[in-house]
Design a protein around this motif. Sequence first.
Motif, PDB file in Angstrom:
ATOM      1  N   PRO A 182       0.640  -1.091   0.020  1.00 15.76           N
ATOM      2  CA  PRO A 182      -0.003   0.012  -0.004  1.00 15.76           C
ATOM      3  C   PRO A 182       0.749   1.411   0.173  1.00 15.76           C
ATOM      4  CG  PRO A 182      -0.832  -1.690   1.447  1.00 15.76           C
ATOM      5  CD  PRO A 182       0.323  -2.178   1.018  1.00 15.76           C
ATOM      6  N   THR A 183       1.933   1.294   0.630  1.00 20.08           N
ATOM      7  CA  THR A 183       2.738   2.521   0.840  1.00 20.08           C
ATOM      8  C   THR A 183       3.943   2.390   0.061  1.00 20.08           C
ATOM      9  OG1 THR A 183       1.812   2.889   3.001  1.00 20.08           O
ATOM     10  CG2 THR A 183       3.848   4.261   2.419  1.00 20.08           C
ATOM     11  N   VAL A 184       4.646   1.491   0.262  1.00 21.43           N
ATOM     12  CA  VAL A 184       6.122   1.233  -0.352  1.00 21.43           C
ATOM     13  C   VAL A 184       5.768   0.614  -1.940  1.00 21.43           C
ATOM     14  CG1 VAL A 184       8.216   0.072  -0.438  1.00 21.43           C
ATOM     15  CG2 VAL A 184       7.576   1.021   1.558  1.00 21.43           C
ATOM     16  N   ARG A 185       6.084   1.436  -2.731  1.00 20.71           N
ATOM     17  CA  ARG A 185       5.609   1.178  -4.043  1.00 20.71           C
ATOM     18  C   ARG A 185       6.781   0.424  -4.857  1.00 20.71           C
ATOM     19  NH1 ARG A 185       0.964  -0.443  -4.268  1.00 20.71           N
ATOM     20  NH2 ARG A 185       0.800  -0.240  -6.759  1.00 20.71           N
ATOM     21  N   GLN A 186       7.930   1.043  -4.841  1.00 25.28           N
ATOM     22  CA  GLN A 186       9.091   0.485  -5.587  1.00 25.28           C
ATOM     23  C   GLN A 186      10.607   0.926  -4.781  1.00 25.28           C
ATOM     24  OE1 GLN A 186       9.248   2.502  -9.507  1.00 25.28           O
ATOM     25  NE2 GLN A 186      11.127   0.985 -10.200  1.00 25.28           N
ATOM     26  N   ILE A 187      11.563   0.165  -4.992  1.00 28.36           N
ATOM     27  CA  ILE A 187      12.857   0.482  -4.541  1.00 28.36           C
ATOM     28  C   ILE A 187      13.777   0.237  -5.615  1.00 28.36           C
ATOM     29  CG2 ILE A 187      14.626  -0.377  -2.805  1.00 28.36           C
ATOM     30  CD1 ILE A 187      12.245  -1.554  -1.139  1.00 28.36           C
ATOM     31  N   LEU A 188      14.350   1.127  -6.008  1.00 30.69           N
ATOM     32  CA  LEU A 188      15.401   1.153  -7.276  1.00 30.69           C
ATOM     33  C   LEU A 188      16.724   1.903  -6.811  1.00 30.69           C
ATOM     34  CD1 LEU A 188      15.364   1.015 -10.491  1.00 30.69           C
ATOM     35  CD2 LEU A 188      14.822   3.410 -10.439  1.00 30.69           C
ATOM     36  N   LEU A 189      17.782   0.885  -7.285  1.00 31.32           N
ATOM     37  CA  LEU A 189      19.205   1.225  -7.065  1.00 31.32           C
ATOM     38  C   LEU A 189      19.559   2.273  -8.370  1.00 31.32           C
ATOM     39  CD1 LEU A 189      21.872   0.696  -5.744  1.00 31.32           C
ATOM     40  CD2 LEU A 189      22.490  -1.110  -7.204  1.00 31.32           C
ATOM     41  N   VAL A 190      19.759   3.512  -7.734  1.00 30.47           N
ATOM     42  CA  VAL A 190      19.991   4.412  -8.819  1.00 30.47           C
ATOM     43  C   VAL A 190      21.440   5.058  -8.742  1.00 30.47           C
ATOM     44  CG1 VAL A 190      17.576   5.566  -8.518  1.00 30.47           C
ATOM     45  CG2 VAL A 190      19.461   6.169  -7.000  1.00 30.47           C
ATOM     46  N   ARG A 191      22.401   4.313  -8.281  1.00 28.45           N
ATOM     47  CA  ARG A 191      23.579   4.855  -8.171  1.00 28.45           C
ATOM     48  C   ARG A 191      24.399   3.659  -7.395  1.00 28.45           C
ATOM     49  NH1 ARG A 191      26.122  10.130  -5.642  1.00 28.45           N
ATOM     50  NH2 ARG A 191      25.769   9.199  -4.014  1.00 28.45           N
ATOM     51  N   ASN A 192      25.574   3.166  -8.102  1.00 25.38           N
ATOM     52  CA  ASN A 192      26.620   2.310  -7.668  1.00 25.38           C
ATOM     53  C   ASN A 192      27.849   2.484  -8.436  1.00 25.38           C
ATOM     54  OD1 ASN A 192      28.014   0.102  -6.932  1.00 25.38           O
ATOM     55  ND2 ASN A 192      26.917  -1.242  -8.568  1.00 25.38           N
ATOM     56  N   LEU A 193      28.537   3.282  -7.591  1.00 23.73           N
ATOM     57  CA  LEU A 193      29.920   3.878  -8.188  1.00 23.73           C
ATOM     58  C   LEU A 193      30.791   4.078  -6.941  1.00 23.73           C
ATOM     59  CD1 LEU A 193      31.506   5.068 -10.516  1.00 23.73           C
ATOM     60  CD2 LEU A 193      30.759   7.248  -9.731  1.00 23.73           C
ATOM     61  N   GLY A 194      31.930   3.279  -7.048  1.00 28.06           N
ATOM     62  CA  GLY A 194      33.137   3.201  -6.168  1.00 28.06           C
ATOM     63  C   GLY A 194      32.854   3.150  -4.518  1.00 28.06           C
ATOM     64  N   GLY A 195      31.834   2.220  -4.137  1.00 30.29           N
ATOM     65  CA  GLY A 195      31.388   1.937  -3.115  1.00 30.29           C
ATOM     66  C   GLY A 195      30.243   2.805  -2.535  1.00 30.29           C
ATOM     67  N   SER A 196      29.821   3.818  -3.182  1.00 32.46           N
ATOM     68  CA  SER A 196      28.810   4.767  -2.942  1.00 32.46           C
ATOM     69  C   SER A 196      27.533   4.145  -3.503  1.00 32.46           C
ATOM     70  CB  SER A 196      29.194   6.252  -3.450  1.00 32.46           C
ATOM     71  OG  SER A 196      27.931   6.981  -3.446  1.00 32.46           O
ATOM     72  N   LEU A 197      26.488   3.817  -2.794  1.00 28.70           N
ATOM     73  CA  LEU A 197      25.217   3.377  -3.253  1.00 28.70           C
ATOM     74  C   LEU A 197      24.272   4.392  -2.907  1.00 28.70           C
ATOM     75  CD1 LEU A 197      25.313  -0.319  -2.121  1.00 28.70           C
ATOM     76  CD2 LEU A 197      26.269   0.777  -4.250  1.00 28.70           C
ATOM     77  N   ARG A 198      23.262   4.371  -3.817  1.00 32.65           N
ATOM     78  CA  ARG A 198      21.945   5.049  -3.449  1.00 32.65           C
ATOM     79  C   ARG A 198      20.508   4.482  -3.908  1.00 32.65           C
ATOM     80  NH1 ARG A 198      21.901  11.538  -4.929  1.00 32.65           N
ATOM     81  NH2 ARG A 198      23.003  11.339  -2.934  1.00 32.65           N
ATOM     82  N   PHE A 199      19.611   4.162  -2.924  1.00 34.14           N
ATOM     83  CA  PHE A 199      18.494   3.536  -3.464  1.00 34.14           C
ATOM     84  C   PHE A 199      17.382   4.470  -3.074  1.00 34.14           C
ATOM     85  CE2 PHE A 199      21.214   0.067  -1.820  1.00 34.14           C
ATOM     86  CZ  PHE A 199      20.749  -0.985  -2.759  1.00 34.14           C
ATOM     87  N   ALA A 200      16.566   4.618  -4.379  1.00 31.32           N
ATOM     88  CA  ALA A 200      15.330   5.433  -4.247  1.00 31.32           C
ATOM     89  C   ALA A 200      13.930   4.614  -3.734  1.00 31.32           C
ATOM     90  CB  ALA A 200      14.944   6.142  -5.400  1.00 31.32           C
ATOM     91  N   VAL A 201      13.446   4.694  -2.638  1.00 33.35           N
ATOM     92  CA  VAL A 201      12.120   4.179  -2.194  1.00 33.35           C
ATOM     93  C   VAL A 201      10.872   4.849  -2.539  1.00 33.35           C
ATOM     94  CG1 VAL A 201      11.183   3.106  -0.351  1.00 33.35           C
ATOM     95  CG2 VAL A 201      13.513   3.153  -0.322  1.00 33.35           C
ATOM     96  N   GLY A 202      10.243   4.565  -3.675  1.00 34.76           N
ATOM     97  CA  GLY A 202       9.026   5.314  -3.966  1.00 34.76           C
ATOM     98  C   GLY A 202       7.990   4.856  -3.218  1.00 34.76           C
TER      99      GLY A 202
END
Length: 227
Positions: A182-202
């Motif tokens: 109902p609330t968490v719709r998507q989790i996307l890995l948007v950056r993977n560079l040199g040990g730096s990770l970023r996930f977007a939780v829609g």
Amino acid sequence: MRVRALLLTAVVALALAGCSRAADNPAKPDDPARAAAVEETRTTPPSPSPTPSPTPSATPSASASGSPSPRPSRSAGAPMARSTPSKEFGRQPQQNYSDAAARIVGLDVARGTGVETVTFTFADTKVLPQYRVGYVDVVRAHPEDDPIAVEGTAFLDVSFSLTNPNIRGRLAVPPDLSPEQPTVRQILLVRNLGGSLRFAVGLQTLAEFRVRELKEPTRLVVEVREP
């Protein structure tokens, strides 16, 4: 002549007797001040010698110098972490400060009573790597990049430092996960560079959240409160 000799002898004897009485009684009876001073001198005991004060030490102590005690040094190679997660639900960013390196090995989504959770699991460390969880208006891999489309109307940015997402050259977590909750719709890995990770939780809508740090295994749990 004989009479004069007798008189001279008597005068000398009287003079000698007077000198002897003066030596035995230095204070005359008609001089009371002098007599009192002599009596006070005889009866007053001598004053004690003053006790010398202790000589201060040549080497000052740490408290006297005002210098703070040296902090124990951290062992070489031991990871450091300072966390500021809130136990209450809210919309303010949550983060920690860490120099621990880690490997992410799991990404799971679950639903409880009024709460939906996104769990990141790590290996090779007992301390979470540096992270930050907070809302962003637009999802981007880098500030200068174009926006990335993510399902939902509100977006949580979950970023990690010094984190390896690979096992045997392949990603250990799904890069795109759609739990259809109902609330968490998507989790996307948007950056993977040199040990730096970023996930977007829609998220379906803007919601309050909080983070929890768990051990054995080392995990970061993002709890999103359902509207």
